[in-house]
Design a protein around this motif. Structure first.
Motif, PDB file in Angstrom:
ATOM      1  N   SER A 275       0.767  -0.928  -0.487  1.00  0.00           N
ATOM      2  CA  SER A 275       0.263  -0.056   0.096  1.00  0.00           C
ATOM      3  C   SER A 275       0.876   1.342   0.124  1.00  0.00           C
ATOM      4  O   SER A 275       0.494   2.332  -0.475  1.00  0.00           O
ATOM      5  CB  SER A 275      -0.841  -0.107   0.680  1.00  0.00           C
ATOM      6  OG  SER A 275      -0.134   0.200   2.396  1.00  0.00           O
ATOM      7  N   PRO A 276       1.929   1.123   0.700  1.00  0.00           N
ATOM      8  CA  PRO A 276       2.629   2.972   0.566  1.00  0.00           C
ATOM      9  C   PRO A 276       2.949   3.264  -0.740  1.00  0.00           C
ATOM     10  O   PRO A 276       3.707   2.212  -1.328  1.00  0.00           O
ATOM     11  CB  PRO A 276       3.942   2.549   1.071  1.00  0.00           C
ATOM     12  CG  PRO A 276       3.593   1.340   2.388  1.00  0.00           C
ATOM     13  CD  PRO A 276       2.506   0.892   1.322  1.00  0.00           C
ATOM     14  N   ILE A 277       2.894   4.086  -0.756  1.00  0.00           N
ATOM     15  CA  ILE A 277       2.903   4.775  -2.445  1.00  0.00           C
ATOM     16  C   ILE A 277       3.078   6.404  -2.033  1.00  0.00           C
ATOM     17  O   ILE A 277       2.734   6.666  -1.854  1.00  0.00           O
ATOM     18  CB  ILE A 277       1.985   4.686  -3.563  1.00  0.00           C
ATOM     19  CG1 ILE A 277       2.605   4.534  -4.999  1.00  0.00           C
ATOM     20  CG2 ILE A 277       0.487   5.574  -2.841  1.00  0.00           C
ATOM     21  CD1 ILE A 277       1.179   4.651  -5.494  1.00  0.00           C
ATOM     22  N   LYS A 278       4.177   6.926  -3.314  1.00  0.00           N
ATOM     23  CA  LYS A 278       4.290   8.517  -3.413  1.00  0.00           C
ATOM     24  C   LYS A 278       3.338   9.194  -4.188  1.00  0.00           C
ATOM     25  O   LYS A 278       2.593   8.179  -4.912  1.00  0.00           O
ATOM     26  CB  LYS A 278       6.083   8.458  -4.086  1.00  0.00           C
ATOM     27  CG  LYS A 278       6.904   7.804  -3.127  1.00  0.00           C
ATOM     28  CD  LYS A 278       8.094   8.723  -3.820  1.00  0.00           C
ATOM     29  CE  LYS A 278       9.599   8.037  -3.358  1.00  0.00           C
ATOM     30  NZ  LYS A 278      10.541   8.438  -3.693  1.00  0.00           N
ATOM     31  N   VAL A 279       3.130  10.298  -3.443  1.00  0.00           N
ATOM     32  CA  VAL A 279       1.637  11.092  -4.296  1.00  0.00           C
ATOM     33  C   VAL A 279       1.744  12.572  -4.464  1.00  0.00           C
ATOM     34  O   VAL A 279       2.101  12.565  -2.677  1.00  0.00           O
ATOM     35  CB  VAL A 279       0.203  10.703  -3.555  1.00  0.00           C
ATOM     36  CG1 VAL A 279      -0.905  11.758  -4.548  1.00  0.00           C
ATOM     37  CG2 VAL A 279      -0.109   9.219  -3.085  1.00  0.00           C
ATOM     38  N   GLU A 280       2.411  13.150  -5.225  1.00  0.00           N
ATOM     39  CA  GLU A 280       2.267  14.580  -5.097  1.00  0.00           C
ATOM     40  C   GLU A 280       3.091  14.970  -3.961  1.00  0.00           C
ATOM     41  O   GLU A 280       2.712  15.862  -3.106  1.00  0.00           O
ATOM     42  CB  GLU A 280       1.043  14.738  -4.759  1.00  0.00           C
ATOM     43  CG  GLU A 280      -0.024  14.608  -6.121  1.00  0.00           C
ATOM     44  CD  GLU A 280       0.126  15.157  -7.905  1.00  0.00           C
ATOM     45  OE1 GLU A 280       1.055  15.892  -7.677  1.00  0.00           O
ATOM     46  OE2 GLU A 280       0.560  14.291  -8.970  1.00  0.00           O
ATOM     47  N   GLY A 281       4.922  14.752  -4.266  1.00  0.00           N
ATOM     48  CA  GLY A 281       5.136  14.944  -2.923  1.00  0.00           C
ATOM     49  C   GLY A 281       4.981  14.349  -1.517  1.00  0.00           C
ATOM     50  O   GLY A 281       5.162  15.197   0.198  1.00  0.00           O
ATOM     51  N   THR A 282       3.835  13.846  -1.016  1.00  0.00           N
ATOM     52  CA  THR A 282       3.625  13.003   0.224  1.00  0.00           C
ATOM     53  C   THR A 282       3.419  11.511   0.159  1.00  0.00           C
ATOM     54  O   THR A 282       3.827  10.667  -1.357  1.00  0.00           O
ATOM     55  CB  THR A 282       2.379  13.337   0.799  1.00  0.00           C
ATOM     56  OG1 THR A 282       1.332  12.374  -0.811  1.00  0.00           O
ATOM     57  CG2 THR A 282       2.366  15.236   0.016  1.00  0.00           C
ATOM     58  N   ILE A 283       3.343  10.977   1.065  1.00  0.00           N
ATOM     59  CA  ILE A 283       2.681   9.627   1.341  1.00  0.00           C
ATOM     60  C   ILE A 283       1.739   8.949   1.388  1.00  0.00           C
ATOM     61  O   ILE A 283       1.280   9.525   2.617  1.00  0.00           O
ATOM     62  CB  ILE A 283       3.885   8.274   1.510  1.00  0.00           C
ATOM     63  CG1 ILE A 283       5.492   8.818   1.515  1.00  0.00           C
ATOM     64  CG2 ILE A 283       3.725   7.264   1.922  1.00  0.00           C
ATOM     65  CD1 ILE A 283       6.463   8.275   1.957  1.00  0.00           C
ATOM     66  N   VAL A 284       0.910   7.718   1.146  1.00  0.00           N
ATOM     67  CA  VAL A 284      -0.272   7.052   1.033  1.00  0.00           C
ATOM     68  C   VAL A 284       0.092   6.007   1.612  1.00  0.00           C
ATOM     69  O   VAL A 284       0.453   5.307   0.559  1.00  0.00           O
ATOM     70  CB  VAL A 284      -0.988   7.122   0.060  1.00  0.00           C
ATOM     71  CG1 VAL A 284      -2.566   6.824   0.976  1.00  0.00           C
ATOM     72  CG2 VAL A 284      -1.319   9.039  -0.039  1.00  0.00           C
ATOM     73  N   TYR A 285      -0.680   5.557   2.586  1.00  0.00           N
ATOM     74  CA  TYR A 285      -0.129   3.785   3.133  1.00  0.00           C
ATOM     75  C   TYR A 285      -1.631   3.900   3.831  1.00  0.00           C
ATOM     76  O   TYR A 285      -2.699   4.424   4.325  1.00  0.00           O
ATOM     77  CB  TYR A 285       0.652   3.851   3.801  1.00  0.00           C
ATOM     78  CG  TYR A 285       0.612   4.144   5.400  1.00  0.00           C
ATOM     79  CD1 TYR A 285       0.302   3.410   5.771  1.00  0.00           C
ATOM     80  CD2 TYR A 285       0.955   5.303   5.363  1.00  0.00           C
ATOM     81  CE1 TYR A 285       0.401   3.717   7.854  1.00  0.00           C
ATOM     82  CE2 TYR A 285       1.216   6.288   6.963  1.00  0.00           C
ATOM     83  CZ  TYR A 285       0.674   5.201   7.664  1.00  0.00           C
ATOM     84  OH  TYR A 285       1.217   5.071   9.051  1.00  0.00           O
TER      85      TYR A 285
END
Length: 864
Positions: free
Chosen positions: A563-573
């Motif tokens: 699940s952890p992924i880079k998104v627009e200079g942030t990370i979502v998990y």
């Protein structure tokens, strides 16, 4: 006195699902449930296109059967492969195998022939299949890195000029800063009992642990024996407070006559060391190197032959034998040993001074290439570290693997990759020394690998010794740096012993938990564990191994390594508590975690059970600014699309979070067998046109041994039949509506629905014209919060997409001139709350549906 009729407008119909507001407190624009409509930034919603095989795509054949009931599939984008800015691959893990396809639309039509079996790279003694465990991927300096909990870390390099791949494992090494318990006090010089004539073999036999501790303080056998043989008085060995540097004294060099060379020279003097007072403090340690995968041996790094040790290969200097060593002819023809893919390599080198079980590290590792046979021009990399398996006075041998390829009885000619050129390899030898306090060979590998700050970081070894360790390599300049998680300089060395900013090392983080993923974000390295998320960063803008910060960002655990992924200079998990976004605080710039699912879909997210939550996958479409969360299992699915609830690797629900709209919605798919089911997803780097729908790709298993790549592109065909031939239901249930007063019953005799015309033209058919891409949307009224027709509060379903006048086109590209289709629709019934269900057609081919909004004309009922 009766109230006047009131009109309620729903023109912003894209707020998405909301399961967290009550039945009488839900805001307009939300839905209580929906499936298979996409929310658009203009406030409307449209039925999703069918998910079907990408245009010009192909079927990829697997090397072995794959079962999504227990197997794991993943995809990863490898950019700038081999350092070439125009070469990108999609790396697919399906079961235990790694496949490569081009990073392009339709790339599945051109899969690479090279396939890597992860089971070939397992840690010694590990027999667990990698089919059921996740990989972690990373990349740096054009090289791909892969690791699993069963494997040595693996690197794969692509050579564009030769159009070939090469690979090898990484055996992590650290310096040994611990003593073996040898029952000898620090300041005790152990009597040898050899009358000043001990040998190295006797030292190793009589005092193995004390010998190891001395070697770890910079001594070598020659110096230890020289001390024992020459110290005045009782023959004894140095103490652990002694450094060999202390045994050297400076003498004036008077060889030039009466002029004294004031630089002088150093000479070893046992009595000079013996005269040093015992300080009670240990001499510096760390001269010995440990393999993280087997700490029962320490290695003393020495330069083979003591000089430049440059060895040139030309012609027959190196020979290659399959199976048992054999004498080869001058042409180096090899008759393969079927199924082994392993050769013995013999290096001709008189006076090499190597022994069996010595380890040799190449500075420039040679490659072996098959230049005749089925695998023509296939390169097998000589490992950076090789173990000497046989020696004589004139040559030495080691084994190299061909990755387990099943060779036939054909002949193969093996030679240098750069044939006809002098090829130099500088070797360093590692003399193995038994380490009695080692916990033994580990049978697990690191779960996580990440290239950060120019280094490789490794973590997540499920081993009692290394579970809370984070290893980091030296700054990567060459392959040799991958494994060197230690200082370049020997801390016990004579002149160059200071740490450097480019050094490797390790961190010990007690209570960090089970590390399942690492990601680099700006100057920080984030560790995702079952105990929360940790941050490692330098105090400046880069990581300094001597000056860094470790901080726990949140206790919210990461539940899925996918699940952890880079998104627009942030990370979502994702985790059991929901979906989190880690981003810098707008004022302090310190990383903080925020739950982005609780206020909208907490109830529905919690319905994903512990069986399936660890398999949630995330992929990001940067063209449409949408996050996709792939959920296995049957929770949250509104129709019977999943016949079995056991397929952890099959994805029947995809949650979508649109960053531009700030809304959640979901797609649903069939997942009822080991065929025709989604097993993964990825986003290609090209095709950034948000209207093309080609950027987001899904891996779909078509049989036990094949998969295809699918997308939502309209070019994949008309209609709404998914990859399995089924047309799934597309619907939306609006929020419970009233005009601010649920105490009164109302009627809604007229609902006006506004929809986008979807017809794009016409096709001649049977003497008339059939519309291209027509629409069909039905509307059903639900009164008084009912969820079952047994209440008698569910109205009939009526078609609400109707053109106001008949239209006869003059040609195939003609349209009726009305881009918005408006219909007035009668609604029967009454109640305190009204909920509308809009649904697209469910016939075999399906039709489009693009809802702009609607208006409800309310009338107060005379009945209370």
């Amino acid at each position: 006195m009766p109230q006047a009729p009131a009109t309620k407008n729903w023109f912003q119909f894209n707020k998405g699902i909301n399961s967290e507001q009550s039945e009488i407190n839900m805001e307009d624009g939300f839905s209580t449930d929906e499936a298979n409509y996409e929310l658009l930034t203009d406030g409307s919603r449209r039925r999703r296109r069918r998910l079907a095989q990408e245009a010009s795509g192909g079927t990829v054949t697997l090397s072995s059967s794959f079962s999504a009931a227990s197997g794991v599939a993943q995809s990863y984008v490898w950019r700038n492969a081999g350092g070439d800015t125009t070469t990108h691959f999609i790396v697919h893990k399906v079961g235990s195998y790694i496949y490569f396809t081009p990073d392009s639309d339709g790339g599945s039509a051109s899969p690479r022939s090279e396939v890597f079996n992860l089971n070939d790279y397992r840690v010694s003694g590990n027999t667990t299949s990698n089919a059921t465990v996740p990989c972690d991927f990373s990349q740096g300096r054009g090289v791909l890195f892969i690791t699993t909990e069963n494997n040595f870390p693996l690197w794969i390099r692509y050579d564009k000029a030769a159009d070939t791949f090469e690979s090898d494992v990484i055996k992590i090494q650290i310096r040994d800063y611990q003593d073996i318990e040898d029952a000898v006090p620090l300041d005790t010089q152990v009597p040898s009992g050899r009358s000043g004539s001990a040998t190295a073999a006797q030292l190793a036999s009589d005092f193995p642990d004390h010998r190891y501790n001395l070697l770890n303080r910079g001594w070598n056998d020659d110096l230890i024996i020289q001390y024992e043989n020459n110290v005045t008085g009782t023959a004894r060995y140095p103490a652990k407070v002694h450094s060999p540097i202390q045994a050297h004294k400076l003498l004036a060099d008077e060889s030039t006559g009466t002029a004294v060379d004031k630089t002088g020279k150093y000479t070893f003097d046992a009595d000079y060391l013996d005269a040093h007072p015992a300080t009670g403090s240990s001499a510096p340690k760390g001269s010995m190197l440990l393999s993280v995968f087997n700490d029962t041996l320490g290695f003393k790094e020495v330069t083979v032959d003591g000089t430049s040790t440059e060895v040139e290969y030309t012609g027959g200097a190196a020979t290659y034998a399959a199976g048992p060593p054999e004498t080869l002819t001058a042409t180096d023809i090899v008759y393969s040993d079927p199924g082994t893919g392993t050769w013995t390599v013999t290096i001709s080198e008189t006076g090499h001074s190597l022994s069996i079980n010595d380890e040799v590290r190449w500075i420039y590792a040679p490659n072996i290439v098959v230049v005749l046979g089925t695998w023509q021009n296939t390169v097998f990399s000589c490992p950076e570290f090789v173990t000497v398996t046989a020696t004589n006075a004139n040559d030495w041998s080691f084994e190299v693997s061909g990755n387990g390829l099943d060779f036939s009885a054909s002949t193969y000619l093996l030679g240098q990759r750069y044939s006809g050129l002098s090829y130099q390899a500088k070797r360093y030898g590692y003399t193995p020394v038994a380490r009695s306090s080692g916990t033994g060979p580990t049978t697990v590998g690191p779960k996580a690998v990440e290239f950060h700050g120019g280094r490789l970081f490794y973590a997540g070894l499920a081993d009692t010794e290394w579970a809370d360790y984070v290893f980091f390599s030296q700054v990567v300049q060459k392959e040799r740096n991958y494994s060197r998680c230690h200082t370049e300089n020997d801390p016990t060395g004579w002149n160059f012993n200071a740490p450097q900013i480019t050094d490797g090392g390790f961190l010990v983080l007690p209570d960090i938990g089970n590390v399942i993923k690492m990601l680099s974000l700006q100057e920080s390295l984030l560790l995702f564990t079952d105990q929360g998320v940790w941050e490692i960063r330098g105090k400046g803008t880069f990581f300094d191994p001597t000056d860094y910060i470790v901080r726990k960002i949140t206790d919210a655990e990461c539940g899925s390594p996918y699940s952890p992924i880079k998104v627009e200079g942030t990370i979502v998990y994702t985790g059991p508590k929901g979906v989190y976004n880690i981003a810098p605080d707008q004022y302090t710039r310190q990383l903080e975690a925020r739950n982005i699912s609780d206020d909208r879909i907490r109830e529905k997210w919690n319905a994903i059970t512990n069986t399936y939550e660890p398999y949630v996958k995330t992929v990001y479409d940067d063209a449409n600014k949408r996050l996709y969360f792939l959920q296995p299992g049957s929770a949250n699915i509104s129709t019977t699309l999943v016949s079995s609830d056991a397929a952890i690797g099959q994805y029947s629900v995809i949650w979508v979070f649109d960053l531009r709209v700030g809304a959640w919605y979901k797609y649903e798919f069939n997942a009822n067998s080991n065929t025709n089911a989604i097993i993964g997803a990825f986003a290609i780097t090209g095709q950034d046109d948000s209207q093309s729908n080609k950027k987001l790709k899904f891996l779909v298993q078509k049989s036990s041994t094949t998969f295809i790549v699918c997308d939502f592109s309209e070019s994949s065909g008309t209609g709404y039949q998914d990859f399995d031939g089924n047309t799934v239901q597309s619907f939306v249930l609006t929020a419970y509506d009233n005009i601010g007063n649920f105490s009164q019953r109302r009627q809604a005799p007229i609902v006006t629905v506004y929809q986008k015309r979807t017809e794009t033209g016409y096709t001649a058919s049977g003497g008339g014209w059939a519309p291209n891409n027509p629409s069909s949307t039905t509307m059903t009224a639900y009164w008084d919060w009912t969820d079952d027709s047994v209440t008698g509060k569910v109205g009939s379903s009526n078609e609400v997409y109707r053109h106001t006048r008949g239209f006869v086109p003059s040609g195939a590209d003609d349209v009726d001139g009305y881009p918005v289709v408006v219909t007035r629709n009668k609604v029967r019934g009454r109640g305190r709350a009204l909920q509308l269900k809009f649904a697209a057609s469910t016939d075999a081919s399906g039709e489009d549906s693009h809802i702009l909004g609607f208006t409800i004309d309310y009338k107060v009922s005379r009945r209370k």
